[in-house]
Design a protein around this motif. Sequence first.
Motif, PDB file in Angstrom:
ATOM      1  N   SER A 137       0.832  -1.214   0.000  1.00 43.16           N
ATOM      2  CA  SER A 137       0.000   0.000   0.000  1.00 43.16           C
ATOM      3  C   SER A 137       0.859   1.253   0.000  1.00 43.16           C
ATOM      4  O   SER A 137       0.510   2.258  -0.619  1.00 43.16           O
ATOM      5  CB  SER A 137      -0.935   0.006   1.218  1.00 43.16           C
ATOM      6  OG  SER A 137      -1.806  -1.105   1.196  1.00 43.16           O
ATOM      7  N   TYR A 138       1.979   1.196   0.698  1.00 43.23           N
ATOM      8  CA  TYR A 138       2.862   2.362   0.785  1.00 43.23           C
ATOM      9  C   TYR A 138       3.609   2.582  -0.525  1.00 43.23           C
ATOM     10  O   TYR A 138       3.747   3.716  -0.982  1.00 43.23           O
ATOM     11  CB  TYR A 138       3.842   2.152   1.939  1.00 43.23           C
ATOM     12  CG  TYR A 138       4.698   3.345   2.270  1.00 43.23           C
ATOM     13  CD1 TYR A 138       4.199   4.366   3.070  1.00 43.23           C
ATOM     14  CD2 TYR A 138       5.996   3.447   1.794  1.00 43.23           C
ATOM     15  CE1 TYR A 138       4.977   5.469   3.387  1.00 43.23           C
ATOM     16  CE2 TYR A 138       6.780   4.551   2.104  1.00 43.23           C
ATOM     17  CZ  TYR A 138       6.272   5.551   2.901  1.00 43.23           C
ATOM     18  OH  TYR A 138       7.048   6.639   3.200  1.00 43.23           O
ATOM     19  N   TYR A 139       4.096   1.492  -1.124  1.00 44.70           N
ATOM     20  CA  TYR A 139       4.810   1.587  -2.400  1.00 44.70           C
ATOM     21  C   TYR A 139       3.875   1.197  -3.545  1.00 44.70           C
ATOM     22  O   TYR A 139       4.018   0.150  -4.170  1.00 44.70           O
ATOM     23  CB  TYR A 139       6.040   0.673  -2.386  1.00 44.70           C
ATOM     24  CG  TYR A 139       7.095   1.092  -1.391  1.00 44.70           C
ATOM     25  CD1 TYR A 139       7.970   2.135  -1.665  1.00 44.70           C
ATOM     26  CD2 TYR A 139       7.203   0.452  -0.160  1.00 44.70           C
ATOM     27  CE1 TYR A 139       8.939   2.525  -0.749  1.00 44.70           C
ATOM     28  CE2 TYR A 139       8.174   0.830   0.755  1.00 44.70           C
ATOM     29  CZ  TYR A 139       9.032   1.876   0.467  1.00 44.70           C
ATOM     30  OH  TYR A 139       9.983   2.260   1.366  1.00 44.70           O
ATOM     31  N   ASP A 140       2.905   2.042  -3.790  1.00 50.28           N
ATOM     32  CA  ASP A 140       1.931   1.811  -4.865  1.00 50.28           C
ATOM     33  C   ASP A 140       2.464   2.471  -6.136  1.00 50.28           C
ATOM     34  O   ASP A 140       2.186   3.629  -6.415  1.00 50.28           O
ATOM     35  CB  ASP A 140       0.574   2.377  -4.455  1.00 50.28           C
ATOM     36  CG  ASP A 140      -0.507   2.099  -5.485  1.00 50.28           C
ATOM     37  OD1 ASP A 140      -0.272   1.226  -6.362  1.00 50.28           O
ATOM     38  OD2 ASP A 140      -1.561   2.746  -5.421  1.00 50.28           O
ATOM     39  N   TRP A 141       3.211   1.729  -6.935  1.00 53.59           N
ATOM     40  CA  TRP A 141       3.965   2.300  -8.048  1.00 53.59           C
ATOM     41  C   TRP A 141       3.305   2.132  -9.413  1.00 53.59           C
ATOM     42  O   TRP A 141       3.828   2.607 -10.410  1.00 53.59           O
ATOM     43  CB  TRP A 141       5.371   1.668  -8.104  1.00 53.59           C
ATOM     44  CG  TRP A 141       6.285   2.234  -7.064  1.00 53.59           C
ATOM     45  CD1 TRP A 141       5.956   3.006  -5.999  1.00 53.59           C
ATOM     46  CD2 TRP A 141       7.706   2.073  -7.017  1.00 53.59           C
ATOM     47  NE1 TRP A 141       7.055   3.334  -5.266  1.00 53.59           N
ATOM     48  CE2 TRP A 141       8.162   2.778  -5.875  1.00 53.59           C
ATOM     49  CE3 TRP A 141       8.631   1.399  -7.803  1.00 53.59           C
ATOM     50  CZ2 TRP A 141       9.497   2.831  -5.508  1.00 53.59           C
ATOM     51  CZ3 TRP A 141       9.970   1.459  -7.436  1.00 53.59           C
ATOM     52  CH2 TRP A 141      10.396   2.169  -6.304  1.00 53.59           C
ATOM     53  N   PHE A 142       2.171   1.466  -9.487  1.00 52.85           N
ATOM     54  CA  PHE A 142       1.577   1.171 -10.800  1.00 52.85           C
ATOM     55  C   PHE A 142       0.123   1.618 -10.852  1.00 52.85           C
ATOM     56  O   PHE A 142      -0.616   1.541  -9.864  1.00 52.85           O
ATOM     57  CB  PHE A 142       1.673  -0.329 -11.104  1.00 52.85           C
ATOM     58  CG  PHE A 142       3.083  -0.837 -11.192  1.00 52.85           C
ATOM     59  CD1 PHE A 142       3.782  -0.784 -12.396  1.00 52.85           C
ATOM     60  CD2 PHE A 142       3.719  -1.357 -10.071  1.00 52.85           C
ATOM     61  CE1 PHE A 142       5.083  -1.239 -12.483  1.00 52.85           C
ATOM     62  CE2 PHE A 142       5.024  -1.811 -10.149  1.00 52.85           C
ATOM     63  CZ  PHE A 142       5.710  -1.751 -11.344  1.00 52.85           C
ATOM     64  N   LYS A 154       4.438   8.072  -7.536  1.00 53.21           N
ATOM     65  CA  LYS A 154       4.954   6.881  -6.861  1.00 53.21           C
ATOM     66  C   LYS A 154       5.072   7.099  -5.354  1.00 53.21           C
ATOM     67  O   LYS A 154       5.008   6.149  -4.589  1.00 53.21           O
ATOM     68  CB  LYS A 154       6.317   6.501  -7.448  1.00 53.21           C
ATOM     69  CG  LYS A 154       6.245   5.840  -8.815  1.00 53.21           C
ATOM     70  CD  LYS A 154       7.627   5.424  -9.284  1.00 53.21           C
ATOM     71  CE  LYS A 154       7.557   4.726 -10.638  1.00 53.21           C
ATOM     72  NZ  LYS A 154       8.910   4.321 -11.115  1.00 53.21           N
ATOM     73  N   SER A 155       5.292   8.330  -4.958  1.00 57.51           N
ATOM     74  CA  SER A 155       5.410   8.643  -3.533  1.00 57.51           C
ATOM     75  C   SER A 155       4.144   9.296  -2.985  1.00 57.51           C
ATOM     76  O   SER A 155       4.191  10.033  -2.005  1.00 57.51           O
ATOM     77  CB  SER A 155       6.607   9.573  -3.305  1.00 57.51           C
ATOM     78  OG  SER A 155       6.450  10.772  -4.050  1.00 57.51           O
ATOM     79  N   SER A 156       3.012   9.016  -3.643  1.00 54.90           N
ATOM     80  CA  SER A 156       1.736   9.598  -3.219  1.00 54.90           C
ATOM     81  C   SER A 156       0.760   8.486  -2.864  1.00 54.90           C
ATOM     82  O   SER A 156       0.504   7.593  -3.677  1.00 54.90           O
ATOM     83  CB  SER A 156       1.141  10.476  -4.328  1.00 54.90           C
ATOM     84  OG  SER A 156       2.013  11.540  -4.647  1.00 54.90           O
ATOM     85  N   LEU A 157       0.214   8.541  -1.678  1.00 52.73           N
ATOM     86  CA  LEU A 157      -0.770   7.562  -1.234  1.00 52.73           C
ATOM     87  C   LEU A 157      -2.147   7.976  -1.725  1.00 52.73           C
ATOM     88  O   LEU A 157      -2.561   9.130  -1.543  1.00 52.73           O
ATOM     89  CB  LEU A 157      -0.757   7.456   0.288  1.00 52.73           C
ATOM     90  CG  LEU A 157       0.600   7.153   0.929  1.00 52.73           C
ATOM     91  CD1 LEU A 157       0.486   7.126   2.444  1.00 52.73           C
ATOM     92  CD2 LEU A 157       1.170   5.842   0.404  1.00 52.73           C
ATOM     93  N   VAL A 163       4.002  11.573   0.310  1.00 47.32           N
ATOM     94  CA  VAL A 163       4.844  11.222   1.454  1.00 47.32           C
ATOM     95  C   VAL A 163       6.035  12.172   1.501  1.00 47.32           C
ATOM     96  O   VAL A 163       6.691  12.415   0.486  1.00 47.32           O
ATOM     97  CB  VAL A 163       5.312   9.762   1.357  1.00 47.32           C
ATOM     98  CG1 VAL A 163       6.255   9.429   2.503  1.00 47.32           C
ATOM     99  CG2 VAL A 163       4.112   8.819   1.350  1.00 47.32           C
ATOM    100  N   THR A 164       6.334  12.709   2.682  1.00 47.16           N
ATOM    101  CA  THR A 164       7.367  13.742   2.782  1.00 47.16           C
ATOM    102  C   THR A 164       8.782  13.173   2.768  1.00 47.16           C
ATOM    103  O   THR A 164       9.662  13.709   2.095  1.00 47.16           O
ATOM    104  CB  THR A 164       7.173  14.579   4.056  1.00 47.16           C
ATOM    105  OG1 THR A 164       7.225  13.704   5.203  1.00 47.16           O
ATOM    106  CG2 THR A 164       5.823  15.297   4.023  1.00 47.16           C
ATOM    107  N   ASN A 165       9.025  12.081   3.522  1.00 44.80           N
ATOM    108  CA  ASN A 165      10.410  11.605   3.618  1.00 44.80           C
ATOM    109  C   ASN A 165      10.486  10.169   4.115  1.00 44.80           C
ATOM    110  O   ASN A 165      11.085   9.879   5.152  1.00 44.80           O
ATOM    111  CB  ASN A 165      11.219  12.518   4.549  1.00 44.80           C
ATOM    112  CG  ASN A 165      12.704  12.237   4.502  1.00 44.80           C
ATOM    113  OD1 ASN A 165      13.219  11.716   3.507  1.00 44.80           O
ATOM    114  ND2 ASN A 165      13.400  12.551   5.574  1.00 44.80           N
TER     115      ASN A 165
END
Length: 370
Positions: A137-142, A154-157, A163-165
């Motif tokens: 869920s955190y690394y939702d890249w597709f 890729k860094s957005s939930l 996600v900041t950091n």
Amino acid sequence: MGDYGGGALVVSPEKDGKDLNGSHNPGRYNGNGMPIIKNSGERVISVRRLFEEVDAKRARTLISGSSVRYLIFVVIYVIALQYQKNAEDSFSVQQAMIGLFAENAFRHPVTGVSMTFNDIRTVPELWAWVELRFMPSYYDWFWSDGNPKEDVFKSSLLNRNRVTNGFRWTQRRGQLNECLTTTKYNSFFPFCFPRLSSSGRGTDQDKQPFGPYYDTAKYEYRDYSHAGGGDDGFVVHFNYSLPESEKKLRQLKADRWVDMSTAWTRLDFTTYNPSAQMFAQVEFEVYVEPSGRLRPSVTISTLRSEVYMNSVRDYVQIVLELLVMVGILMYIVGDLKDALVNRSTGSWAEYLGKFWNVIDLIQIVLFVVG
């Protein structure tokens, strides 16, 4: 003042007495020097009593007016707080994170049971949640069609919360055998696990380095007291690289990073939602009870990124905050005047010894701090 009949009030000639100047004036004054008044119904009324009832009615009117003004102030104060917190967007962001990570079910790889974060009771179930629910869920890249997302997404939930950091995994540990009071059961079970607080703190907290057999000081305690505290513990940082994070997670599991000394763990990260103009601090905590059972909990704190942005809503907020400030100032001045009046007729100890005066002081402190 009561019902005194319908006739005109006249001075009663029935009793003798002295007037306020002390002169004898039969029929018009009572023994206390106050006029006696009666109406056509022959009901005698003391002016002193009349004045007392007028004062009592005035006091009741003042109390009623003060109560109404205070209720209006409380309503304005509550509305101002709601505007400051942006409750609707805050609740929406919180529920989005809870639904994505805590309520979204996964299937345990060994038992095959469908469970959520709130169902975690054992260490294997905790690892299963991290690997099978949190990480995907955190690394939702597709995208849904299988194509890779752009880097910013890729860094957005949920495609809205950047996600900041990366995220952190923190744990606090307890000193084994520090809670033993007798040794007669040592041969039966030689380990005692101390009872720490729900945040993993206590006199028996263990801050010594630990690690696997080949590097027993691999993981060190990090003290953030210089930065206000609250985040200290054994901290592992994960950046926003899926391959690196998966590698680090496998290493932690191989090192038995969560072991029998672990008393509390927290996995947390921060997001920013420009649509809601809001930051969110998301924390998934797991407390190890003395029984050995794990007790999970979720805490999500939100903060508006911008205020007073020339919108109608922000102008309303400014007006409400000004009204609250004026109300608090008037409240302080009123209580100060009452305190000085009471001080002139008594002592400070007598004033502070009254229950409602103490309540007023506590309210002022809470309003100012809030």
